[in-house]
Scaffold this motif. Structure first.
Motif, mmCIF file in Angstrom:
data_model
loop_
_atom_site.group_PDB
_atom_site.id
_atom_site.type_symbol
_atom_site.label_atom_id
_atom_site.label_comp_id
_atom_site.label_asym_id
_atom_site.label_seq_id
_atom_site.Cartn_x
_atom_site.Cartn_y
_atom_site.Cartn_z
ATOM 1 N N GLU A 1 -8.697 5.660 -2.006
ATOM 2 C CA GLU A 1 -9.089 5.001 -3.259
ATOM 3 C C GLU A 1 -9.249 3.493 -3.077
ATOM 4 O O GLU A 1 -9.312 2.758 -4.054
ATOM 5 N N GLY A 2 -9.232 3.036 -1.837
ATOM 6 C CA GLY A 2 -9.398 1.605 -1.602
ATOM 7 C C GLY A 2 -8.099 0.954 -1.164
ATOM 8 O O GLY A 2 -7.151 1.635 -0.762
ATOM 9 N N LYS A 3 -8.053 -0.368 -1.298
ATOM 10 C CA LYS A 3 -6.865 -1.101 -0.847
ATOM 11 C C LYS A 3 -5.688 -0.840 -1.773
ATOM 12 O O LYS A 3 -5.843 -0.679 -2.969
ATOM 13 N N LYS A 4 -4.474 -0.826 -1.150
ATOM 14 C CA LYS A 4 -3.285 -0.627 -1.955
ATOM 15 C C LYS A 4 -2.159 -1.486 -1.395
ATOM 16 O O LYS A 4 -1.995 -1.593 -0.181
ATOM 17 N N LYS A 5 -1.419 -2.094 -2.306
ATOM 18 C CA LYS A 5 -0.282 -2.917 -1.874
ATOM 19 C C LYS A 5 0.975 -2.063 -1.805
ATOM 20 O O LYS A 5 1.308 -1.367 -2.763
ATOM 21 N N ILE A 6 1.672 -2.129 -0.677
ATOM 22 C CA ILE A 6 2.995 -1.518 -0.592
ATOM 23 C C ILE A 6 3.996 -2.670 -0.602
ATOM 24 O O ILE A 6 3.962 -3.543 0.263
ATOM 25 N N ARG A 7 4.868 -2.678 -1.606
ATOM 26 C CA ARG A 7 5.815 -3.792 -1.721
ATOM 27 C C ARG A 7 6.979 -3.628 -0.754
ATOM 28 O O ARG A 7 7.445 -2.519 -0.505
ATOM 29 N N LEU A 8 7.448 -4.748 -0.205
ATOM 30 C CA LEU A 8 8.642 -4.734 0.637
ATOM 31 C C LEU A 8 9.817 -5.250 -0.181
ATOM 32 O O LEU A 8 9.720 -6.294 -0.830
ATOM 33 N N THR A 9 10.913 -4.513 -0.160
ATOM 34 C CA THR A 9 12.119 -4.966 -0.841
ATOM 35 C C THR A 9 12.717 -6.137 -0.068
ATOM 36 O O THR A 9 13.072 -7.152 -0.635
ATOM 37 N N ARG A 10 12.815 -5.929 1.254
ATOM 38 C CA ARG A 10 13.526 -6.926 2.060
ATOM 39 C C ARG A 10 13.277 -6.721 3.539
ATOM 40 O O ARG A 10 12.876 -5.635 3.969
ATOM 41 N N ILE A 11 13.559 -7.766 4.310
ATOM 42 C CA ILE A 11 13.657 -7.647 5.764
ATOM 43 C C ILE A 11 14.962 -8.327 6.146
ATOM 44 O O ILE A 11 15.213 -9.461 5.750
ATOM 45 N N HIS A 12 15.809 -7.611 6.864
ATOM 46 C CA HIS A 12 17.039 -8.266 7.317
ATOM 47 C C HIS A 12 17.242 -8.063 8.810
ATOM 48 O O HIS A 12 16.616 -7.201 9.421
#
Lengths: 492, 481
Positions: B114-125
């Protein structure tokens, strides 16, 4: 005077003037250990043979000019929770009964590079948890002033060995009073330096945010010298402070005129023995006579320090002692049928009661659902304690308190009553909570003939102020000249 | 109800080993392999009395990863202890980050149908890796190898924004690509330096509440991630359709049977008793420090792709394939520098190189030759020194035993025959031997020319210049009419 009665600065003088040799000094100490160890039980490991050999070597190197240095050939004793390469480091625990560290603690590197002679590893409460040295897996150290009494703890072996002239000085460690309280019980000088002044690398951790290595000596000048030897930033310990090196002997002015001394009334209230109070009130008078300004004030938060201390110390200990799991080193139970049993049996059999009590307490206060009520709350109180001390140090240079609520108690008197044992730390723990330096020096004997100690607390990294204040009163009182331990009593 | 009535909710916790030279809290090498317990010291073996010292490169790498994934970087952060017992964890706690991770609130973009999609990141540790247990073939027990203990990791936690196995794969590929570009991890999945814990739940589209999730740990190939998710989604829907309920549990994906299994050794929910590590001071980052890292961040795949579209006129599809891997993309650029023929290099990468990588199940990082060698190959074809069919053989040689393509063709005698006399000789010979084809061509069957050229190529073992062959055959055939 006997060689072993001399302070280190006196020994240095005699070595310099060639009145004594390294070998003579070491032999005198080895003889003293051979004579007194059976009564005092201060050592877990003695290194008398090695010491004599090292003395010969150092003496010939000294003669040929290969080595110089003010400390070459000076003997020392080391608390058995400081890692020594190739020599057992047991923490007075069954868990580490045969443990030999593959590396040296940073303080040992410093001591070795100055060519001191290690006379042995000194007894302690198991993993430094206790206030009487009765919680050692191996033996109970006796107080040289009265062999029926405890030397205090957890650095009881270190304090007793110095008091009994079996070592000229020693290293201890202090998490809640473990240098100062035994120093007080044994009539010697003990300093808990500011948190961060001495590297903890190689000190087997009990409570990382509170532990600090420090000197136990015959007098304040020796204390300064040993502090000179071990202080300084270490890149292996990021909690050690990076600051310019000092010579602490330079602060000894024998003068306290105008020094502002605060006396917190909470440290002279209920729970403090009347005799201790009276003796210290005399000292306060002495300070006044010497020109210090004394003022009573309230350090209200101190009443919460003991509870705060036991929560934080046990929490950290429960995590620090997890590594003793029977897998890589230390005690492993001989029979087990699965991993869980290996852990359970090794730790149940390898640790003593007090250590297990604290691990369980620490595990509890960190558990989800209890963390906020205990550990987090304790950290908040810790901040309040620090703030209150900060406020006090805006007004005073030094805070004066008893080191311990009583003199040395009898062996067996409190060992089955953990709560009462914990109260032995009531005057000392707040200092660790706040990360401050504090010294204990002997100021009098009580009616039982046991030493009474005074604690002087300073602001962070202001060791000089308390060292000078202690030195000045030491000069005035001449405790060492007046009193000597008599090795009274004892079953043997 | 039918399957299409269900919505799939997926979140990934991706662990990437950072490619710092030394471990996170001591100076032991991070190198993979090595005899057991040779990359160890008193600190990573947790000898009593030792203390950790945080490797500053680890913070730098994690901040890079955070910036490359649009995260906010925390100015104040700290290390916490995660307490649990296992023989591969020598301190009995893992130093990790609990409530103040270095990076938070980021996102990455993936391509979906369906095109571009944002996957959100909670965090990087940041955290340390554990050691490894090896089965003891002689004693029957387990042996602990602590070489990997203390190797630095970042854990990248996504929000539950992923809706299918395909999106999970696209997300994982995107992360891998970004981490490779900023050169903080070599992302070798077979060696476990990039792995994912996959959380899956399903719910009816009409439900507002999320379903109970299960977690599959340590997935280390795209294929198994896709298969495991597809299996787990089916399984969960089956359970719900049968009126059952999903247990919140940790599952083990078995690649051989293609099923998930409950991990029985996990009794209750673990209580890790997190608390701040008192051995380590707080991590404080200045604006200047973060700004400096931001300025040294290399070009990321998205912007490289845009550049390829504009600068080299690549198709969107080809540009996606090449820029997905930093190694392919670097190969592409360095080859162009040598041959100045982007179209040709693009074709080599998209067709033959990709095919060989697929056939041999090789990651682009393992391509043995460099852009200079690929560029030279293109030059040799462009100059007519070799034909493109010989070119394919040279490429195979480059995979086998990479060296200068000119040396290869000399050594193998593959230089193209462009000598007019020699070509003429071959043409005459083939015409003579194939009268029927000659007749066919003259009868109007153009295909016969192709056959004749093919025969000539066969005769010369592919070395004849095809253009010259073509011309000369035509000339000869037309002459006879």
């Amino acid at each position: 005077m006997e060689i072993t009665e001399l302070t280190v600065h006196e020994l240095q003088e005699k070595l310099k003037n060639k009145e004594l040799t390294i070998t003579e000094i070491t032999k005198a100490y080895v003889n003293r250990i051979n004579e007194k160890e059976k009564d005092v039980d201060a050592f877990v490991t003695t290194l008398t043979e090695e010491a004599l050999q090292k003395a010969e070597e150092l003496q010939s190197k000294m003669n040929s000019g290969e080595i110089t240095g003010d400390f070459a050939g000076i003997p020392i004793g080391i608390k058995d929770n400081i890692c020594t390469k190739g020599i057992k480091t047991t923490c007075s625990s069954r868990m580490l009964e045969n443990f030999v560290s593959p590396y040296n603690a940073t303080v040992m590197e410093k001591i070795n590079s100055e060519n001191l002679i290690n006379l042995g590893k000194l007894n302690m409460d198991e993993f430094a948890m206790g206030s009487s040295t009765e919680y050692s897996y191996f033996k109970t150290t006796k107080n040289p002033w009265n062999l029926n009494k405890v030397p205090g703890g957890s650095s009881g072996g270190s304090a007793a060995a110095v008091a009994a002239n079996m070592v000229p000085w020693a290293l201890g460690s202090d998490t809640g009073g473990s240098i100062r309280q035994p120093a007080s019980f044994c009539g010697v000088v003990g300093l808990k330096p500011t948190y961060g002044l001495i590297s903890r690398y190689g000190l087997v951790a009990f409570a990382s945010s509170l532990d600090q290595i420090g000197p136990i000596t015959k007098d304040v000048k020796d204390c300064c010298m040993l502090l000179n030897l071990i202080a300084g930033h270490d890149e292996k310990d990021t909690t050690s402070e990076d600051m310019p090196k000092k010579d602490y002997t330079k602060c000894l002015k024998n003068d306290v005129k105008g020094l502002k001394i605060g006396v917190p009334k909470e440290f002279f209230g209920d729970g403090i023995n009347q005799e201790v109070k009276t003796r210290l009130e005399n000292i306060i008078e002495e300070y006044k006579n010497l020109g210090a300004e004394i003022e009573e004030f309230s350090l209200d938060i101190a009443q919460y320090a003991l509870a705060t201390y036991y929560i934080i110390a046990c929490a950290e200990a429960s995590s620090n002692l997890g590594r003793f799991d029977g897998i890589r080193y230390g005690y492993r139970t001989p029979e087990f049928s699965n991993l869980k049993e290996l852990y359970k049996k090794s730790r149940s059999e390898g640790f003593g009661e007090e250590v297990k009590r604290r691990i369980i307490l620490g595990t509890y206060v960190l558990s989800s659902g209890y963390y906020d009520a205990y550990y987090k709350k304790a950290q908040q109180v810790r901040t309040l304690v620090m703030n209150e001390f900060d406020k006090a140090f805006e007004k005073y240079d030094v805070i004066l308190t008893p080191t311990a609520p009583t003199g040395a108690f009898d062996i067996g008197e409190k060992s089955n009553n953990p709560l009462e044992m914990y109260l032995a730390d009531i005057c000392t723990v707040s200092v660790n909570i706040a990360g401050l330096p504090a010294i204990s020096i002997p100021v009098a004997l009580n009616s039982e003939g046991m030493p009474v100690g005074m604690q002087l607390i300073g602001n962070r990294f202001k060791e000089e102020t308390i060292l000078n204040a202690a030195y000045t009163i030491e000069k005035k009182l001449k405790f060492r000249e007046k009193y000597k331990p008599e090795f009274k009593g004892g079953a043997k | 109800m039918s399957r299409s009535d269900y919505e799939v909710i997926i979140g990934l916790e991706v662990h990437a080993e950072l490619s710092t030279k030394t471990k996170i809290f001591c100076s032991c090498p991070t190198e993979f392999g090595g005899a057991p317990n040779t990359h160890t010291c008193p600190i990573c073996m947790a000898m009593p009395g030792t203390l950790p010292v945080l490797n500053e490169k680890v913070v730098e790498y994690a901040v890079k990863a955070g910036l490359a994934t649009n995260c906010e970087i925390s100015r104040n952060s700290k290390n916490d202890r995660k307490n649990y017992y296992y023989p591969d964890l020598p301190k009995s706690y893992q130093i990790s980050q609990f409530d103040q991770p270095l990076c938070e609130h980021g996102y990455v973009e993936i391509e979906t149908e369906e095109g571009k999609k944002k996957i959100r990141l909670t965090r990087i540790h940041i955290e340390e890796d554990a050691g490894k247990l090896n089965h003891d073939d002689f004693g029957g027990g387990s042996l602990v190898d602590l070489n990997r203990a203390g190797v630095p990791l970042i854990e990248i936690v996504s929000e539950p924004d992923i809706r299918s196995a395909q999106e999970a794969e696209a997300y994982m590929r995107k992360l891998k690509s970004i981490l490779e570009y900023i050169e903080v991890s070599d992302c070798k999945m077979q060696e476990g330096s990039l792995r994912a814990d996959v959380n899956v739940s399903v719910k009816k589209k009409t439900d507002t509440k999320l379903g109970t999730r299960t977690e599959m740990k340590n997935m280390n190939s795209f294929r198994s991630i896709v298969r495991a998710i597809e299996y787990e989604v089916e399984r969960q829907i089956d359970v719900l359709e049968d009126g059952g309920k999903i247990d919140q549990e940790t599952l083990r994906w078995d690649d051989v049977s293609g099923k998930t299994f409950s991990m029985r050794d996990k009794e209750d929910a673990q209580d890790y008793r997190y608390f701040p590590d008192p051995d380590l001071v707080a991590i404080k980052l200045s604006e200047e420090y973060i700004e400096n890292i931001k300025n040294t961040l290399p070009e990321l795949p998205e912007s490289r792709k845009q550049r390829y579209l504009e600068q080299y006129n690549l198709s969107e599809k080809d540009a996606n394939i090449i820029t997905a891997s930093k190694y392919l993309s670097d190969l592409f650029e360095s080859a162009i520098e040598v041959c100045n023929n982007p179209k040709a290099v693009n074709n080599w990468i998209i067709s033959d190189i990709s095919r060989i990588l697929n056939e041999t199940e090789t990651e682009p990082i393992a391509i043995p030759f460099d852009g200079n060698q690929l560029g030279k190959l293109v030059v040799l074809i462009d100059k007519g020194t070799i034909s493109s069919s010989i070119g394919k053989k040279v490429l195979e040689e480059l995979f086998e035993n990479p060296r200068d393509p000119e040396d290869i063709i000399k050594e193998k005698g593959w230089i193209q025959i462009s000598d007019e006399g020699a070509i003429k000789e071959v043409v005459s010979k083939i015409l003579e031997a194939n009268p029927q084809s000659v007749a066919d061509f003259r009868a109007g069957k153009d295909r016969a020319l192709g056959f004749l050229v093919g025969q000539a190529m066969k005769e010369t073992k592919g070395k004849a210049n095809p253009k010259m062959l073509n011309e000369m055959f035509l000339e000869e055939l037309k002459r006879g009419i």
